[in-house]
Motif scaffolding. Sequence first.
Motif, PDB file in Angstrom:
ATOM      1  N   ILE A 169       0.869  -1.173   0.000  1.00 35.11           N
ATOM      2  CA  ILE A 169       0.000   0.000   0.000  1.00 35.11           C
ATOM      3  C   ILE A 169       0.910   1.228   0.000  1.00 35.11           C
ATOM      4  CG2 ILE A 169      -1.824   1.235   1.221  1.00 35.11           C
ATOM      5  CD1 ILE A 169      -2.567  -1.415   2.570  1.00 35.11           C
ATOM      6  N   VAL A 170       0.681   2.133  -0.940  1.00 33.07           N
ATOM      7  CA  VAL A 170       1.610   3.251  -1.122  1.00 33.07           C
ATOM      8  C   VAL A 170       0.906   4.591  -0.974  1.00 33.07           C
ATOM      9  CG1 VAL A 170       3.108   4.439  -2.792  1.00 33.07           C
ATOM     10  CG2 VAL A 170       3.175   1.937  -2.594  1.00 33.07           C
ATOM     11  N   TYR A 171       1.573   5.479  -0.237  1.00 34.55           N
ATOM     12  CA  TYR A 171       1.236   6.902  -0.224  1.00 34.55           C
ATOM     13  C   TYR A 171       2.471   7.641  -0.697  1.00 34.55           C
ATOM     14  CZ  TYR A 171       0.396  11.662   1.262  1.00 34.55           C
ATOM     15  OH  TYR A 171       0.256  13.028   1.264  1.00 34.55           O
ATOM     16  N   GLY A 172       2.316   8.522  -1.668  1.00 30.41           N
ATOM     17  CA  GLY A 172       3.444   9.320  -2.143  1.00 30.41           C
ATOM     18  C   GLY A 172       3.092  10.792  -2.137  1.00 30.41           C
ATOM     19  N   GLY A 173       3.884  11.602  -1.433  1.00 29.39           N
ATOM     20  CA  GLY A 173       3.618  13.031  -1.432  1.00 29.39           C
ATOM     21  C   GLY A 173       3.936  13.686  -0.101  1.00 29.39           C
ATOM     22  N   ASN A 174       3.190  14.739   0.192  1.00 31.57           N
ATOM     23  CA  ASN A 174       3.449  15.545   1.378  1.00 31.57           C
ATOM     24  C   ASN A 174       3.011  14.828   2.653  1.00 31.57           C
ATOM     25  OD1 ASN A 174       4.168  17.900   2.853  1.00 31.57           O
ATOM     26  ND2 ASN A 174       2.022  18.530   2.898  1.00 31.57           N
ATOM     27  N   LEU A 175       3.911  14.789   3.623  1.00 31.17           N
ATOM     28  CA  LEU A 175       3.580  14.210   4.928  1.00 31.17           C
ATOM     29  C   LEU A 175       3.281  15.372   5.871  1.00 31.17           C
ATOM     30  CD1 LEU A 175       6.493  11.573   5.172  1.00 31.17           C
ATOM     31  CD2 LEU A 175       4.341  11.423   3.907  1.00 31.17           C
ATOM     32  N   GLY A 176       2.138  15.985   5.670  1.00 35.82           N
ATOM     33  CA  GLY A 176       1.814  17.214   6.379  1.00 35.82           C
ATOM     34  C   GLY A 176       0.646  17.069   7.330  1.00 35.82           C
ATOM     35  N   GLN A 177       0.293  18.182   7.963  1.00 35.45           N
ATOM     36  CA  GLN A 177      -0.796  18.167   8.931  1.00 35.45           C
ATOM     37  C   GLN A 177      -2.144  17.938   8.263  1.00 35.45           C
ATOM     38  OE1 GLN A 177      -0.253  21.926  10.958  1.00 35.45           O
ATOM     39  NE2 GLN A 177       1.231  21.069  12.396  1.00 35.45           N
ATOM     40  N   ALA A 178      -2.328  18.502   7.077  1.00 39.22           N
ATOM     41  CA  ALA A 178      -3.615  18.343   6.388  1.00 39.22           C
ATOM     42  C   ALA A 178      -3.887  16.887   6.064  1.00 39.22           C
ATOM     43  CB  ALA A 178      -3.631  19.179   5.107  1.00 39.22           C
ATOM     44  N   GLN A 179      -2.833  16.129   5.779  1.00 43.06           N
ATOM     45  CA  GLN A 179      -3.005  14.730   5.403  1.00 43.06           C
ATOM     46  C   GLN A 179      -3.280  13.838   6.619  1.00 43.06           C
ATOM     47  OE1 GLN A 179      -0.352  16.650   4.185  1.00 43.06           O
ATOM     48  NE2 GLN A 179      -1.506  16.989   2.296  1.00 43.06           N
ATOM     49  N   ASN A 180      -2.859  14.235   7.790  1.00 41.42           N
ATOM     50  CA  ASN A 180      -3.090  13.460   9.016  1.00 41.42           C
ATOM     51  C   ASN A 180      -2.817  11.977   8.782  1.00 41.42           C
ATOM     52  OD1 ASN A 180      -3.812  12.562  11.537  1.00 41.42           O
ATOM     53  ND2 ASN A 180      -5.994  13.023  11.336  1.00 41.42           N
ATOM     54  N   LEU A 181      -1.586  11.667   8.391  1.00 37.09           N
ATOM     55  CA  LEU A 181      -1.256  10.289   8.014  1.00 37.09           C
ATOM     56  C   LEU A 181      -1.112   9.351   9.208  1.00 37.09           C
ATOM     57  CD1 LEU A 181       1.156  11.122   5.083  1.00 37.09           C
ATOM     58  CD2 LEU A 181      -1.165  10.214   4.934  1.00 37.09           C
TER      59      LEU A 181
END
Length: 265
Positions: free
Chosen positions: A75-87
């Motif tokens: 499972i892949v997430y690629g991009g900004n690891l920011g507050q909006a994304q709440n990863l």
Amino acid sequence: GNARIVSILDRLCHFVYARADHIIAQSPGMQARLESRGVAAEKLSTIFNWATYSDAAQVPVPEAVAEAFSGHINIVYGGNLGQAQNLETVVRAAIRAQAEVPAIRLHLIGDGVERDQLAALVVREGAADAVRLFPPVARDAMDRIFDVADILVLHLNDNPLYDITIPSKTQHYLACGKPIVAGIGGDAAAILRDSGAASISAPEDIATMAASMVRIAQMRPEERTAMGQRGLTYYRRQFAFDQAIDKTMDVIRQAAYRHQTTQQE
């Protein structure tokens, strides 16, 4: 303070809206919001953004990523690891899903203000086998990683503003032709649901997102392929670059005609 700045920006927006011949919104929710602010419906259109995904550049998947992929359902997430994304929601969902399907592994590829906190969470939970973090890669390399992933994931915070926001990953993931797990609401959720390529959960709903990961991971490979192809077909029908350009040109021609007619009256 902030209230004064907001007031100035609000007046500036109304000034621009009133004098524009036509306004293009990027989501139905954004168009509705503009109407609620007094913009006439006849001078509004919605034209969706397109994806920048390309299968042209045949660059290799980074060796470290390829090694981490081996033998897993990735499972892949690629991009900004920011507050909006709440990863954190995505990480906790992956940990829960991997407890049920040990082959599941989440890969976070990118950088951002939350990266250190996410890495610390993985260590604290003893979840190094379930979650791997990688530094950013070039766009072409990221697309090749998406190509070999089994599932793509996205998430945004529970915020009313995001209900009328369509993150670029929505179109990009569909263009990749992969199954999607998404914790998102509003317009983006409606698009993904309509595509037939995604399993949707409400933002910040760890349990439901984990269940989505498990359900898709347990599909036969050909079922995952078919799910992703539904998304690609939907993307080509709804978001292709040529369509967006044609719609934009139509709006420009119509606005120019109306402006010219008004000037002659």
